[in-house]
Design an enzyme around this catalytic site. Structure first.
Site, PDB file in Angstrom:
ATOM      1  N   HIS A 172     -62.813 -64.757   3.090  1.00  0.00           N
ATOM      2  CA  HIS A 172     -63.533 -63.660   2.445  1.00  0.00           C
ATOM      3  C   HIS A 172     -63.615 -62.432   3.339  1.00  0.00           C
ATOM      4  CE1 HIS A 172     -65.527 -67.177   0.235  1.00  0.00           C
ATOM      5  NE2 HIS A 172     -64.739 -66.576  -0.630  1.00  0.00           N
ATOM      6  N   HIS A 195     -70.703 -55.167   9.210  1.00  0.00           N
ATOM      7  CA  HIS A 195     -72.032 -55.782   9.130  1.00  0.00           C
ATOM      8  C   HIS A 195     -72.292 -56.609  10.376  1.00  0.00           C
ATOM      9  CE1 HIS A 195     -72.101 -55.504   4.448  1.00  0.00           C
ATOM     10  NE2 HIS A 195     -72.481 -54.386   5.039  1.00  0.00           N
ATOM     11  N   THR A 229     -74.752 -59.833   0.742  1.00  0.00           N
ATOM     12  CA  THR A 229     -73.884 -59.207  -0.268  1.00  0.00           C
ATOM     13  C   THR A 229     -72.806 -60.178  -0.741  1.00  0.00           C
ATOM     14  OG1 THR A 229     -72.307 -58.258   1.313  1.00  0.00           O
ATOM     15  CG2 THR A 229     -74.257 -56.931   0.782  1.00  0.00           C
ATOM     16  N   THR A 230     -72.931 -61.431  -0.336  1.00  0.00           N
ATOM     17  CA  THR A 230     -72.010 -62.482  -0.799  1.00  0.00           C
ATOM     18  C   THR A 230     -72.851 -63.658  -1.281  1.00  0.00           C
ATOM     19  OG1 THR A 230     -71.911 -63.386   1.449  1.00  0.00           O
ATOM     20  CG2 THR A 230     -70.163 -61.853   0.823  1.00  0.00           C
TER      21      THR A 230
HETATM   22 ZN   LIG Z   1     -71.161 -58.289   4.845  1.00  0.00          ZN
END
Ligand SMILES: [Zn+2]
Length: 283
Positions: free
Chosen positions: A118, A163, A231-232
């Site tokens: 991811h 991030h 955010t996942t």
């Molecule tokens: Zn992230």
């Protein structure tokens, strides 16, 4: 149970538990620290023993469907403090108190990197990096990248976003978001970029050169604080977000090298739902 049977049973249970705490496709031999990634952090600390559903950024398993893929991802659909968001700096409340300013305790550190399927994620070899937010220390657990940016300012997207995921002693998360725009080559990230794994990795790739996160931060540290989520999937809430207004730079070539691996690993912006977004002006 006989002793001879107990030992294999323990091994099986242990590998099951380890496997269940990480993403389904991940190796079960990774260390606890390596499992701390944005997608499974909360799952690893709560006793979540059921492997969760595969998700992606496209079509039936994309962001619009995350909440339906697995009951563990319900917050993706039902949460009302989700991330990322669009920030409109002129509208946000400003706070000029020096007291609230975030304190960075970063030092040159060795990292190893993984392609999780991811994103590309960097795991620190030590726990020597931390930030202090409102008097609470959060240690750096990992950092990773998205393209294009997840957060927006005035509806504008940037090329990428970094991030930096931190965790306090109680397992609460504080994530630092740094938007990335095309410009100068980023020397701090060059060593990682020279080893970018093109496909999902089974084990960590050690990066020889230490990375100095302090040198990576923008010169103007004005930032926006708000309460959001991962955010996942599982989109867990109660994540403290700090998004810098000033972007950092990477060269076009560096950005393209990442985009050749992940052309889009960005969740669309989520409704603000009246949340307070505080602008912290760096002194
Ligand atoms: Zn992230």
């Amino acid at each position: 149970m006989k002793k001879s049977l107990l030992y294999p049973f323990l091994i099986v249970s242990l590998s099951f538990l380890l496997g269940a705490c990480s993403e389904p496709k991940k190796e079960t031999t990774v260390s606890k620290k390596e499992e701390v990634n944005e997608a499974n952090e909360k799952g690893a600390t709560e006793s979540n023993v059921t492997p969760t559903a595969e998700w992606s950024y496209e079509e039936e398993t994309g962001p619009e469907h995350w909440g339906e893929l697995d009951s563990a991802y319900a917050a993706c659909m039902k949460g009302n403090e989700q991330s990322p968001i669009n920030i409109e700096p002129s509208l946000e409340e400003t706070s000029e108190t020096k007291l609230e300013n975030i304190e960075f305790q970063y030092e040159p550190t060795q990292f190893s990197i993984v392609n999780t399927g991811h994103t590309v994620q960097a795991n620190p070899a030590t726990s020597s990096n931390s930030i202090v937010v409102e008097g609470i220390e959060y240690k750096l657990a990992q950092f990773h990248f998205h393209t294009p940016s997840e957060h927006q300012f005035n509806g504008q997207q940037m090329d990428m976003e970094l991030h930096l995921v931190h965790q306090d002693a109680n397992g609460e998360l504080a994530v630092l978001g740094l938007l990335i725009q095309a410009g100068k080559k980023n020397e701090q990230l060059a060593s990682i970029w020279s080893r970018l794994p093109k496909s999902e990795t089974k084990s960590d790739i050690a990066i020889e050169e230490p990375v100095d996160l302090q040198a990576l931060l923008p010169s103007n540290q004005t930032s926006f604080y708000y309460n959001g989520s991962l955010t996942t999937p599982p989109c867990t809430e109660k994540v403290k977000w700090i998004v810098f207004e000033e972007p950092i730079e990477m060269s076009k070539e560096q950005i393209q090298a990442f985009q050749q691996i992940f052309h889009n690993n960005q969740r669309p912006v989520q409704p603000v739902n009246g949340r307070e977004i505080i602008k912290e002006i760096a002194q």
